[in-house]
Every structure is written in C-alpha cells, then in structure tokens.
Design an enzyme around this catalytic site. Sequence first.
Site, PDB file in Angstrom:
ATOM      1  N   ASP A  29       0.867  -1.179   0.000  1.00  0.00           N
ATOM      2  CA  ASP A  29       0.000   0.000   0.000  1.00  0.00           C
ATOM      3  C   ASP A  29       0.910   1.239   0.000  1.00  0.00           C
ATOM      4  O   ASP A  29       1.765   1.379   0.891  1.00  0.00           O
ATOM      5  CB  ASP A  29      -0.876  -0.038   1.256  1.00  0.00           C
ATOM      6  CG  ASP A  29      -1.792   1.180   1.359  1.00  0.00           C
ATOM      7  OD1 ASP A  29      -1.616   2.140   0.574  1.00  0.00           O
ATOM      8  OD2 ASP A  29      -2.661   1.167   2.240  1.00  0.00           O
ATOM      9  N   GLU A  79      30.197   5.802   5.224  1.00  0.00           N
ATOM     10  CA  GLU A  79      30.151   4.342   5.355  1.00  0.00           C
ATOM     11  C   GLU A  79      30.003   3.742   3.955  1.00  0.00           C
ATOM     12  O   GLU A  79      29.564   2.616   3.801  1.00  0.00           O
ATOM     13  CB  GLU A  79      29.057   3.898   6.324  1.00  0.00           C
ATOM     14  CG  GLU A  79      27.736   4.594   6.169  1.00  0.00           C
ATOM     15  CD  GLU A  79      26.779   4.325   7.315  1.00  0.00           C
ATOM     16  OE1 GLU A  79      26.554   3.154   7.627  1.00  0.00           O
ATOM     17  OE2 GLU A  79      26.240   5.296   7.879  1.00  0.00           O
ATOM     18  N   CYS A 111      26.321   5.996  10.719  1.00  0.00           N
ATOM     19  CA  CYS A 111      25.801   7.338  10.402  1.00  0.00           C
ATOM     20  C   CYS A 111      26.317   8.411  11.361  1.00  0.00           C
ATOM     21  O   CYS A 111      25.981   9.585  11.212  1.00  0.00           O
ATOM     22  CB  CYS A 111      24.280   7.309  10.396  1.00  0.00           C
ATOM     23  SG  CYS A 111      23.631   6.104   9.235  1.00  0.00           S
ATOM     24  N   THR A 152      14.048   2.758   2.459  1.00  0.00           N
ATOM     25  CA  THR A 152      14.831   3.727   3.237  1.00  0.00           C
ATOM     26  C   THR A 152      16.234   3.912   2.643  1.00  0.00           C
ATOM     27  O   THR A 152      17.190   4.159   3.363  1.00  0.00           O
ATOM     28  CB  THR A 152      14.912   3.318   4.729  1.00  0.00           C
ATOM     29  OG1 THR A 152      15.618   2.078   4.844  1.00  0.00           O
ATOM     30  CG2 THR A 152      13.549   3.155   5.339  1.00  0.00           C
ATOM     31  N   HIS A 233      18.892  12.570  13.271  1.00  0.00           N
ATOM     32  CA  HIS A 233      19.325  11.716  12.163  1.00  0.00           C
ATOM     33  C   HIS A 233      18.053  11.086  11.585  1.00  0.00           C
ATOM     34  O   HIS A 233      17.260  10.509  12.333  1.00  0.00           O
ATOM     35  CB  HIS A 233      20.270  10.631  12.705  1.00  0.00           C
ATOM     36  CG  HIS A 233      20.515   9.513  11.760  1.00  0.00           C
ATOM     37  ND1 HIS A 233      20.942   9.731  10.472  1.00  0.00           N
ATOM     38  CD2 HIS A 233      20.375   8.169  11.893  1.00  0.00           C
ATOM     39  CE1 HIS A 233      21.063   8.561   9.857  1.00  0.00           C
ATOM     40  NE2 HIS A 233      20.723   7.606  10.696  1.00  0.00           N
ATOM     41  N   LYS A 242       9.147   9.753  15.570  1.00  0.00           N
ATOM     42  CA  LYS A 242       8.940   8.975  16.808  1.00  0.00           C
ATOM     43  C   LYS A 242       9.774   9.550  17.955  1.00  0.00           C
ATOM     44  O   LYS A 242       9.308   9.620  19.097  1.00  0.00           O
ATOM     45  CB  LYS A 242       9.332   7.503  16.585  1.00  0.00           C
ATOM     46  CG  LYS A 242       8.333   6.748  15.740  1.00  0.00           C
ATOM     47  CD  LYS A 242       8.737   5.285  15.598  1.00  0.00           C
ATOM     48  CE  LYS A 242       7.754   4.557  14.699  1.00  0.00           C
ATOM     49  NZ  LYS A 242       8.011   3.143  14.576  1.00  0.00           N
ATOM     50  N   ASN A 275      17.563   8.316   2.735  1.00  0.00           N
ATOM     51  CA  ASN A 275      18.636   8.210   3.728  1.00  0.00           C
ATOM     52  C   ASN A 275      19.981   8.562   3.083  1.00  0.00           C
ATOM     53  O   ASN A 275      20.314   8.037   2.020  1.00  0.00           O
ATOM     54  CB  ASN A 275      18.678   6.767   4.259  1.00  0.00           C
ATOM     55  CG  ASN A 275      19.526   6.636   5.512  1.00  0.00           C
ATOM     56  OD1 ASN A 275      20.102   7.609   5.995  1.00  0.00           O
ATOM     57  ND2 ASN A 275      19.583   5.430   6.046  1.00  0.00           N
TER      58      ASN A 275
HETATM   59  N1  COA Z   1      -0.812   3.136   5.863  1.00  0.00           N
HETATM   60  C1  COA Z   1      -0.148   3.823   6.824  1.00  0.00           C
HETATM   61  N2  COA Z   1       0.845   3.282   7.602  1.00  0.00           N
HETATM   62  C2  COA Z   1       1.166   1.992   7.384  1.00  0.00           C
HETATM   63  C3  COA Z   1       0.512   1.198   6.420  1.00  0.00           C
HETATM   64  C4  COA Z   1      -0.535   1.836   5.627  1.00  0.00           C
HETATM   65  N3  COA Z   1      -1.192   1.172   4.691  1.00  0.00           N
HETATM   66  N4  COA Z   1       1.030  -0.033   6.432  1.00  0.00           N
HETATM   67  C5  COA Z   1       1.999  -0.037   7.399  1.00  0.00           C
HETATM   68  N5  COA Z   1       2.072   1.197   7.965  1.00  0.00           N
HETATM   69  C6  COA Z   1       2.972   1.623   9.029  1.00  0.00           C
HETATM   70  C7  COA Z   1       3.173   0.599  10.137  1.00  0.00           C
HETATM   71  O1  COA Z   1       2.127   0.664  11.082  1.00  0.00           O
HETATM   72  C8  COA Z   1       4.514   1.047  10.684  1.00  0.00           C
HETATM   73  O2  COA Z   1       4.324   2.174  11.518  1.00  0.00           O
HETATM   74  P1  COA Z   1       5.011   2.256  12.959  1.00  0.00           P
HETATM   75  O3  COA Z   1       6.508   2.180  12.725  1.00  0.00           O
HETATM   76  O4  COA Z   1       4.578   3.556  13.492  1.00  0.00           O
HETATM   77  O5  COA Z   1       4.544   1.076  13.731  1.00  0.00           O
HETATM   78  C9  COA Z   1       5.266   1.530   9.443  1.00  0.00           C
HETATM   79  O6  COA Z   1       4.264   1.763   8.450  1.00  0.00           O
HETATM   80  C10 COA Z   1       6.258   0.525   8.899  1.00  0.00           C
HETATM   81  O7  COA Z   1       5.609  -0.690   8.749  1.00  0.00           O
HETATM   82  P2  COA Z   1       6.342  -2.054   9.095  1.00  0.00           P
HETATM   83  O8  COA Z   1       5.404  -3.169   8.887  1.00  0.00           O
HETATM   84  O9  COA Z   1       6.989  -1.937  10.439  1.00  0.00           O
HETATM   85  O10 COA Z   1       7.435  -2.026   7.940  1.00  0.00           O
HETATM   86  P3  COA Z   1       8.636  -2.986   7.634  1.00  0.00           P
HETATM   87  O11 COA Z   1       8.565  -4.262   8.376  1.00  0.00           O
HETATM   88  O12 COA Z   1       8.680  -3.055   6.157  1.00  0.00           O
HETATM   89  O13 COA Z   1       9.945  -2.217   8.196  1.00  0.00           O
HETATM   90  C11 COA Z   1      11.577  -0.482   8.503  1.00  0.00           C
HETATM   91  C12 COA Z   1      10.129  -0.816   8.107  1.00  0.00           C
HETATM   92  C13 COA Z   1      11.735   1.024   8.566  1.00  0.00           C
HETATM   93  C14 COA Z   1      11.900  -1.079   9.879  1.00  0.00           C
HETATM   94  C15 COA Z   1      12.538  -1.064   7.411  1.00  0.00           C
HETATM   95  O14 COA Z   1      12.303  -0.361   6.221  1.00  0.00           O
HETATM   96  C16 COA Z   1      14.004  -0.960   7.766  1.00  0.00           C
HETATM   97  O15 COA Z   1      14.560  -1.837   8.430  1.00  0.00           O
HETATM   98  N6  COA Z   1      14.681   0.117   7.319  1.00  0.00           N
HETATM   99  C17 COA Z   1      16.058   0.400   7.673  1.00  0.00           C
HETATM  100  C18 COA Z   1      16.095   1.054   9.030  1.00  0.00           C
HETATM  101  C19 COA Z   1      17.401   1.697   9.286  1.00  0.00           C
HETATM  102  O16 COA Z   1      17.833   2.390   8.426  1.00  0.00           O
HETATM  103  N7  COA Z   1      18.057   1.437  10.439  1.00  0.00           N
HETATM  104  C20 COA Z   1      19.417   1.824  10.681  1.00  0.00           C
HETATM  105  C21 COA Z   1      19.701   3.246  10.669  1.00  0.00           C
HETATM  106  S1  COA Z   1      19.230   4.138  12.089  1.00  0.00           S
END
Ligand code: COA
Length: 387
Positions: A29, A79, A111, A152, A233, A242, A275
């Site tokens: 979505d 990095e 980072c 990301t 960051h 958050k 990012n």
């Molecule tokens: N409409 C609105 N929001 C939606 C949605 C929709 N249809 N479907 C899902 N979401 C929201 C979820 O509720 C969640 O929100 P929350 O974080 O507030 O709970 C968010 O979208 C992400 O959904 P999620 O199912 O957790 O996504 P994911 O399992 O694909 O993982 C990340 C998302 C960000 C954890 C993943 O992209 C990632 O690991 N990125 C790298 C992170 C990173 O860079 N870390 C190191 C550097 S600090």
Amino acid sequence: MQVGIDRIGFYTPNKYVDMTELAQARGDDPNKYLIGIGQSQMSLADQTQDAVSMGINATLRYANQVDMKTVDLLIMGTESGVDQSKSASLFVKSALKLSPEVRTFEIKEACFGMTAGMMIACDYVRLHPQRSAIVIGSDLARYGLGTSGEVTQGAGSVSVLIKANPGILTIGADHSAYSSDINDFWRPNDSPVALVDGKYSTEVYLDFFKRTFADYQGQTQKQTSDFAALIYHLPFTKMGYKANRLAVDQQDTAIVQRLEQSFTASAVYSREVGNIYTASLYLSLLSLLENGQLKADNLVGLFSYGSGAMGEFYAGQVVAGYTDHLNPEKDLALLQRRQKVSVAEYEHLFNEALRQPEDNVELVSDEEEGYWYFAGCKDHVRQYKQK
Ligand code: COA
C-alpha cells in the site's frame, strides 16, 4: 569566541524513484511508504556518483564564497568508502585544490561519522581560531532490491565549513554521548549492501535519544521548552517523528506545536532525498534552516545516531543574519533538476552500480556541466572528472 557552522553545501544525484510507484511494484500500500515510513521519493546514484564525487559537489556549493586558504583540516565521514586504505578525503582535497599542509582523513562509525568529524573540527578551531575546517558526510544508502530496507535508501552529501565567529550556527561545547557494542545495522566486507534489523535499530535509536537528551538537559540545566527546534538523524522521516514524539511528551501545547512545526520543516528534504547515512542529520539541519521559522539566538538540539551503536546529543544557536549564508532557491533547484526513473530503470541502475566497473574503461556521466563524477578506474586507480 564562538565556533560553529559558517557554510553548508548539499548535493544529491540527478535521478529519483517515486515511492508510490515503488510501493505498487512491490505489492505494498503506497501509504505504508508515504505515511507509515514517511518517504515520498529517494535519490538514486548511478555508477558515476560515489562518496567522493558527491562530497566534492556538496563542498563546491560554497567553496567560491569562502577563503579556502584558511582550511587546514578536511574530515570525511562515510560508510560508503571507496577504498579499504586510502581516505576518500584525499580525492576530495585534490579536486578542491586544498594546500598540501591540510590534515585530512576519513572517519567511520556508521551514520555517526560526520558528527564525529564535527566535534573534532570544532575543538580544532577552538584551539586555532584563525583556521577553518571542512567536514563532509557523503553516502549511498543501499539495502537491496525487494528488502524491507529498500524504501529507506537514498544518496547524497552535505559539507560544512567550521570556523570561528560562524555565520549560521554556533556549536556549544556541551554534549552527551552514549555507545554500546550491538548489531542493529552493519555492512560486512563481502557485501555491497547493508544488513539491518530495522525494528531493533529503531528501539536502540529511541533509547539512545532518551538517554542523551535527558543527560544533556541534566548537564546544562536546559529544559525542552528552551529549544526552538529538535532535529534528528533521519534514516527515514518516521524515525525522527517517533523521537520527537518522545521529546514533546507532557509538554505544554505551545511547546508541542513549536517542536512539531520545526520537526516538519527539518524533514522536508529527507522526505524527498531518502537516507544519506552520515549526512542525514545535517540535511535535517539545512531543511530546518531553509524551511523553518528560526530567529537569531534560537537554540537547536541535534541528535546524531550511528548503528553499532553510537548516539550523541548536542546543541547550537542560530546566528543573526544566517539566511545570508544560505541559498534555498538553489537547493530547491537541485532537487527539482532530478529526473524520475521507472522502477525497472532503478533496478537496472542499482545493480549496475553494485558491480566494480571494468578496469581501464572510462565511465560517462549524464550530470550537468560543472559537477564532478567518478570516471572509472585506470590501472586500478579511481579517476574523478568534472563535466
Ligand atoms: N498506511 C499507513 N501506515 C502503514 C501502512 C498503511 N497502509 N502499512 C503499514 N504502515 C505503518 C506501520 O504501522 C509502521 O508504523 P510504525 O513504525 O509507526 O509502527 C510503518 O508503516 C512501517 O511498517 P512495518 O510493517 O513496520 O514495515 P517494515 O517491516 O517493512 O519495516 C523499517 C520498516 C523502517 C523497519 C525497514 O524499512 C528498515 O529496516 N529500514 C532500515 C532502518 C534503518 O535504516 N536502520 C538503521 C539506521 S538508524
């Protein structure tokens, strides 16, 4: 004497991927990407843009407005290093024609690398107030096609000039740092893409923010209400959102509104660039300066996080006349010049950029005139050229 940021330059490559199209291609979505993760677009580097060329291009945004002869320290946080041994900053130093007396090196701690450079540069200028320092963060965020981290990704660089009596932001010597040896995100030597436990990384990021923000307030007797803005960051904008929600918890409505508005202003550019690892916090700063409502002497809190993991909170004060040192129209034009690529083109360019180019084959860039690019390797030596 005050020390801090006198100039700030930004560069991002000339292509981007639209997040709605990426979501559709992955069967997700679009609102998950646009709202849940908080990203609308992500910049994409083809094989001719790397940490070095982007760092040069970011610095050239201000280089002709300052006295480069005062620069005797050049630090690069990245990095996305281009060599296991030689510092990326040496290629940058050549392109900028800095003097041979410059001390230059590369820093790595995920980072956090650019912030580490900022701290060293500020301390250096405090000791040598006639001198100045350039600090660059430059990165290609790559998690891989079809991975949960794909949304990301991004590419870009931010470069700052640190000097005494700066024109944009003075940086205080107070800071709160916190570290822990963990595995939330890393990139092994045999992998061109990062490995990440995204949920764990988010937990640690928020935990480190709470710790360092509270410790900073304890050290300095400053309250949340003293800040005109708190910036973060931003590996993706929802992450900073958050943290900001934690920061404003139980504050008066006016403070909540102020810190929410300033957070939104700080996230404008990251939402479209994605990012950029080391430079991401400093892209938030540029976005706040150019899209927010800051006044002279306003206090801005900065939270830096590098996986692995290292967190630091520090603060700066806005300098009167800071807008004279910025060029928001030029930064907007930089974003708007990017061409959208289809998901199929993105996948092709992404895979091509992961491969080491064949030795002695010159690469051609489609960048605009004046920008630097990686032109391939000649006898295994990286070549950088200006269009
Ligand atoms: N409409 C609105 N929001 C939606 C949605 C929709 N249809 N479907 C899902 N979401 C929201 C979820 O509720 C969640 O929100 P929350 O974080 O507030 O709970 C968010 O979208 C992400 O959904 P999620 O199912 O957790 O996504 P994911 O399992 O694909 O993982 C990340 C998302 C960000 C954890 C993943 O992209 C990632 O690991 N990125 C790298 C992170 C990173 O860079 N870390 C190191 C550097 S600090």
